[in-house]
Design an enzyme around this catalytic site. Sequence first.
Site, mmCIF file in Angstrom:
data_model
loop_
_atom_site.group_PDB
_atom_site.id
_atom_site.type_symbol
_atom_site.label_atom_id
_atom_site.label_comp_id
_atom_site.label_asym_id
_atom_site.label_seq_id
_atom_site.Cartn_x
_atom_site.Cartn_y
_atom_site.Cartn_z
ATOM 1 C CD GLN A 153 -2.993 -1.119 2.274
ATOM 2 O OE1 GLN A 153 -3.515 -0.294 2.558
ATOM 3 N NE2 GLN A 153 -3.421 -2.253 2.831
ATOM 4 C CE LYS B 105 2.754 2.098 7.321
ATOM 5 N NZ LYS B 105 2.526 0.602 7.941
ATOM 6 C CD GLU C 44 0.101 -1.180 5.268
ATOM 7 O OE1 GLU C 44 0.549 -0.087 5.431
ATOM 8 O OE2 GLU C 44 0.571 -2.256 4.685
ATOM 9 C CB ALA D 73 6.664 5.861 11.631
ATOM 10 C CB ALA D 74 11.141 8.080 14.065
ATOM 11 C CG PHE D 75 12.966 6.600 7.907
ATOM 12 C CD1 PHE D 75 11.784 6.544 7.641
ATOM 13 C CD2 PHE D 75 13.916 5.891 6.916
ATOM 14 C CE1 PHE D 75 11.383 6.255 6.350
ATOM 15 C CE2 PHE D 75 13.631 5.605 5.594
ATOM 16 C CZ PHE D 75 11.958 5.833 5.400
ATOM 17 C CG LEU D 76 13.901 1.714 12.841
ATOM 18 C CD1 LEU D 76 13.798 0.417 12.539
ATOM 19 C CD2 LEU D 76 14.531 2.182 14.301
ATOM 20 C CG ASP E 223 0.121 -8.259 7.645
ATOM 21 O OD1 ASP E 223 0.260 -9.297 6.971
ATOM 22 O OD2 ASP E 223 0.324 -7.245 7.253
ATOM 23 C CG ASP F 40 5.634 -2.572 8.179
ATOM 24 O OD1 ASP F 40 5.888 -1.467 7.988
ATOM 25 O OD2 ASP F 40 6.563 -3.582 7.819
#
Length: 555
Positions: A232, A248, A269, A352-355, A421, A441
């Site tokens: 998605q 998202k 989602e 969401a914060a990136f890793l 999921d 996720d």
Amino acid sequence: MLRHLPSVLQRKFKVVLFFLLLLAVLIHMVLDLAFSSSHGSCGCSPKLTDPTGLLPTNPILEVQNKLNLRILQDFSGSNGSLEKRSHLLGGTSYPGVRNNMDLQGHGFKHQEAKEKPVWADRSKLAALFDHPLYKIPTPEVTVKDKLFVTKHKIRFSLESSGSDKWISGSTGDTIRLAEQMSRDTYPPWLQFYTGINRYELYGRHDPTLHALLEDLAMQKIVRSVQKPGGTQLKIIMTFPNNGRALFKPMKQTRDQETPADFFYFSDFERHNSEIAAFHLDRVLDFRRIPPVAGRLVNITKEIRDITTDRKLFKTFFISPAGNLCFYGECSYYCSTEHALCGKPDLLEGSLAAFLPEEKLAKRRSWRSPWRRSYSKVKKAEWELDRNYCTQVRRTPPYDQTSRLLNLIDMTVLDFLMGNMDRHHYETFEKFGNNTFLLHLDNGRGFGRHSHDEMSILAPLQQCCIIKKSTFSRLQLLATEPYLLSDVMRESLAADRLSPVLFEPHLKALDRRLQKVLVMVKSCMKKGQGKGVLLDDQGGQQDVTSEQQEERSSRE
């Protein structure tokens, strides 16, 4: 004498009239006193109003009000719009909406104040995090336990002026961060990176968390491109301080339940599920989900006008209603029939914060042993074999009990939010097998509040082990002062998209929590309490399954 008779009668008439008037005044005063005494002995003036702006009521009206309140309470058990609105607002009062409790007058307010528990005046969330179970110290973090190590004269630089990827000046195996300035002066995303270690993604009381959430919700967006791959649409957004976040977008309203006929792999989602999952993970004290914040995005200025992604740009259009829409490219729901539209160009979403990049900190992806078949007709092996856990515990890395216990933690999280999921999970490669699992996720959680999918708990049911600390916190969250739904409601209220969850989803958390506790107690009953609760603070977390069986047999 006859001449004076009229004057005498006149005087007598005046005297009688005076006494009659005096008697009337006395009778009126007596009636006033009697009427005022019927309102109670509080000495309040009848002209004063209570805090609701209504005149004090007499006992008969109070009885009637209580009867009306009971009728309203009985009616509130249905899914009426009044109940939904009040629940969505989290009990907050707004002009024109009067609380039922306020209609009962002074008498009820005095009684409510006397019966109010001591903890009611304090934040339940703050009280929870102040509990001893949330103060258990983590093991000492050594240099080898840190994801990044600081060193002088080594600093990050940008690959090029048009890139948002970081490279390092280090040629060794260990990526090192700059220490030419103090850690406090790093941007929040970089402080977040430097705090990651073998045992946690972020600390319980790390002030960086609040600053990072503020950045996600408020920082200017300078670049937006579609994330490649995936089922998605997701968008990578970059901030002026080079921090990045995964966006998202909102696909459905909070009160829309996933239809019972939908397969788990074809569900939407949900942006609010990503937000709620982060808060739930923190409340459970796992701290394995990167920080997530809700945001209202202007898709004209913050996506379309600044994107360098030509494929994404071509999917923008104006709908018949005059709203700006787009759909991008992905495996599911990327078409004009499933376009994402603003009002007219404002759209909710989660960021969401990136890793850290793979070049900086490699991650390993693991297939979950309890992965579903993702088939409309076939079942997975664990659904057919009741002794499936025995096979899993003989297979590395699950022969180390710590990995299995961490997976069961993730199972509890997924069951509470109804996420089916969970096909893969990740770990940081640097830490090997002895580390926490990343819970990434989480968009397919909180889809059906009216259904509890017990198959999600298969790892717990089949293996019958759980961390003692996890079980203790679950028990705590089932008690009134720290009720899971209450602390979650309070935690989510801090998000800018509050209310994040529809009220029935919050109530479902309490119901599902009870089912987890019942399952653990059932395991303890079957095994007579042996080998079910493993002390993860006492050194048992790294023993193998065979060693655990030997210890149990000796006991």
